[in-house]
Design an enzyme around this catalytic site. Structure first.
Site, PDB file in Angstrom:
ATOM      1  N   GLU A 264       0.836  -1.204   0.000  1.00  0.00           N
ATOM      2  CA  GLU A 264       0.000   0.000   0.000  1.00  0.00           C
ATOM      3  C   GLU A 264       0.873   1.257   0.000  1.00  0.00           C
ATOM      4  O   GLU A 264       1.842   1.351   0.751  1.00  0.00           O
ATOM      5  CB  GLU A 264      -0.888  -0.008   1.241  1.00  0.00           C
ATOM      6  CG  GLU A 264      -1.745   1.237   1.408  1.00  0.00           C
ATOM      7  CD  GLU A 264      -2.434   1.289   2.762  1.00  0.00           C
ATOM      8  OE1 GLU A 264      -3.403   2.047   2.905  1.00  0.00           O
ATOM      9  OE2 GLU A 264      -1.977   0.571   3.685  1.00  0.00           O
ATOM     10  N   LYS A 328      -9.457   2.192  -3.055  1.00  0.00           N
ATOM     11  CA  LYS A 328      -9.939   1.692  -1.772  1.00  0.00           C
ATOM     12  C   LYS A 328     -11.338   2.248  -1.484  1.00  0.00           C
ATOM     13  O   LYS A 328     -11.565   3.461  -1.565  1.00  0.00           O
ATOM     14  CB  LYS A 328      -8.970   2.106  -0.660  1.00  0.00           C
ATOM     15  CG  LYS A 328      -9.291   1.518   0.707  1.00  0.00           C
ATOM     16  CD  LYS A 328      -8.238   1.929   1.733  1.00  0.00           C
ATOM     17  CE  LYS A 328      -8.528   1.325   3.093  1.00  0.00           C
ATOM     18  NZ  LYS A 328      -7.546   1.762   4.108  1.00  0.00           N
ATOM     19  N   CYS A 377      -5.241  -2.411   2.947  1.00  0.00           N
ATOM     20  CA  CYS A 377      -5.113  -2.171   4.396  1.00  0.00           C
ATOM     21  C   CYS A 377      -6.222  -2.884   5.159  1.00  0.00           C
ATOM     22  O   CYS A 377      -6.440  -4.075   4.986  1.00  0.00           O
ATOM     23  CB  CYS A 377      -5.092  -0.670   4.663  1.00  0.00           C
ATOM     24  SG  CYS A 377      -4.636  -0.228   6.368  1.00  0.00           S
TER      25      CYS A 377
END
Length: 513
Positions: A264, A328, A377
């Site tokens: 990430e 995301k 994440c």
């Protein structure tokens, strides 16, 4: 027994039951629902059960999630006097779920026979964990079954009833233990459930047990752990060194890998902008004939001075400058955006490119025969997100993260444990690539391999199978997730009616006397 003892038992059980670097005893986590139920059964009033359950749950949450103070204090720019109360406040909020559990169980114990009480406690716990993952954007970090993630033989039930359901089933066992002395059926229930889970762990270890899943091929995936210091990651002076480090580590894998994954926000610059590093990145993919999947900030321009920022995973293919990406969709409050920022007097608590906007497209990123369901994440701790990725056709789950925020605390281990459950629920291999560890490969049985150490440079080659087919959990997702909530609500209504009937009967008896 002194009232403080079960409260301390809950705190200790959470502290050593959930994964941590010092002493991890997974079965100890069963002490959390066991002691909370004891609090409920022994309290003289529902208000007392609520207060003691809330206190016990708050201390348990603090014991497991003390690490929240670390990113806020080290990287958030707040003095420790303000950073330390952050996990306390969050723990107090999460503690309310446990307090409500004890509150309801206090009434349930006075209206239900022991065997029905066992069943109800499991349903109630499942509903409680579902609520934790839903309300206020969701934060299901205290999923009890995740404590067993490093013992794959004990988490196979997640492929049928999910992580939350498995937590509930284990909770029902602890309720049975508490009522053993007054109910033979409770004893039979607890022994039967434990035996069933144990046998399931044995049976699913055989290849025939995964008959509903089909391997459609193999892949060689390079996992690169750059181990970049978070304090200097966004410093412009270190961008070139960071970029070159990832290229250097990847060189060890490109002749063997079908794809190389970087974590990430591995690239602390905008890949969309023309520049030397962008050109080198595309040239590297072309020269090595290896696709690169990397995290980096992305943006969408709306006008000369108007744009939206995204936490993005870019897929870079050899021989082209056209990129595919995933944005995301479930952002971290106060980490990636500030909720109600027009009304709150605080900003983001961690460094980064700015306030991100959630994405909308959850289609897999495709490269050759790879269809990668992306989880960036802490998206990996939400069962519904992995469910959605597989529904869209993912034959492999990929979780890229940056756990450098958490230092050498319990968080990286706990995060890995939570994410590993997604592989079991969905029947897919899961590749996890992080900046500072723990990176790993998890198979559909939850077995964790190719693990890296914390805070080391690493270049690891994993060889997952690409899976098709569905687990029972995936195929029956709506029923598995909704029925426990529906039954919980029905039982609560029944408890309310029984409690009122009992109260009315008691009042009549008093008037007669």
């Amino acid at each position: 027994m002194h009232p403080a003892i079960p409260i301390l038992v809950v705190m200790f059980a959470a502290g050593v039951g959930y994964a941590n670097p010092l002493l991890h005893l997974p079965t100890a986590v069963l002490g959390v629902p066991l002691a909370l139920s004891y609090i409920a059964f022994s309290a003289r009033s529902p208000q007392t059960a609520l207060k003691r359950g809330w206190l016990a749950g708050s201390l348990a949450s603090l014991a497991a999630m003390y690490w929240i103070a670390y990113p806020v204090g080290v990287y958030g720019g707040l003095p420790w006097a303000l950073a330390v109360p952050c996990p306390v406040l969050i723990a107090m909020a999460i503690g309310m779920y446990f307090g409500i559990y004890s509150f309801i169980m206090h009434y349930a114990a006075r209206t239900m026979p022991p065997l029905l009480l066992c069943l109800f406690s499991g349903l109630l716990w499942t509903s409680m964990e579902t609520a934790q993952g839903t309300f206020f954007t969701g934060f299901p970090w205290m999923t009890m079954s995740s404590a067993f993630a490093f013992r794959p033989e004990w988490i196979q039930g997640a492929s049928f009833i999910g992580a939350y359901g498995l937590s509930g089933l284990l909770t029902s066992v602890t309720t049975g233990i508490l009522t053993w002395k007054i109910s033979k059926s409770s004893k039979v229930w607890s022994i039967s459930i434990l035996t069933g889970l144990f046998m399931l762990g044995i049976v699913r270890a055989t290849p025939q047990a995964l008959s509903t899943l089909i391997s459609t091929g193999n892949a060689s995936i390079g996992i690169v752990q750059g181990n970049i210091d978070q304090a200097s990651k966004w410093d412009s002076k270190y961008k070139k060194a960071t970029f070159e480090k990832y290229l250097r580590l990847s060189e060890q894998l490109t002749d063997k890998a079908d794809l190389v994954i970087w974590p990430e926000t591995a690239m602390p610059f905008y890949i969309q902008d023309p520049g030397i590093m962008r050109a080198k990145l595309f040239n590297f993919a072309t020269r090595t004939d290896t696709p690169i999947l990397t995290g980096a900030p992305g943006y969408l321009l709306h006008g000369p001075k108007s744009f939206s920022l995204y936490n993005r995973a870019f897929l870079i293919q050899p021989g082209t400058t056209v990129m595919n990406w995933y944005d995301k969709v479930h952002l971290v409050p106060f980490g990636e955006y500030v909720p109600l920022k027009d009304y709150l007097p605080i900003g983001k608590l961690v460094q980064g490119a700015g306030d991100f906007i959630p994405g909308e497209d959850v289609q897999p990123l495709k490269s050759g025969n790879l269809a990668m369901g992306m989880l960036i994440c802490y998206e990996g701790i939400f069962p519904e997100l992995a469910q959605e990725r597989v529904e869209k056709g993912a034959n492999l789950l990929v979780n890229i993260s940056n756990d450098a925020w958490y230092g050498n605390t319990s968080a990286p281990l706990q995060h890995l444990g939570l994410v590993a459950l997604r592989a079991v629920e969905q029947g897919r291999y899961l590749i996890r690539d992080t900046n500072t560890g723990i990176s790993a490969c998890v198979d559909p049985l939850g077995r964790i391999t190719n693990t890296t150490e914390l805070f080391v440079d690493a270049a690891v080659l994993a060889k997952p199978e690409l899976m098709a087919g569905e687990t029972f959990y995936h195929a029956n997702y709506k029923a598995v997730t909704r029925i426990p909530i529906l039954l919980t609500l029905i039982f609560i209504c029944w408890i309310i009616i029984k409690t009122r009937m009992n109260s009315s009967k008691l009042n009549k008896e008093r008037k007669t006397d």
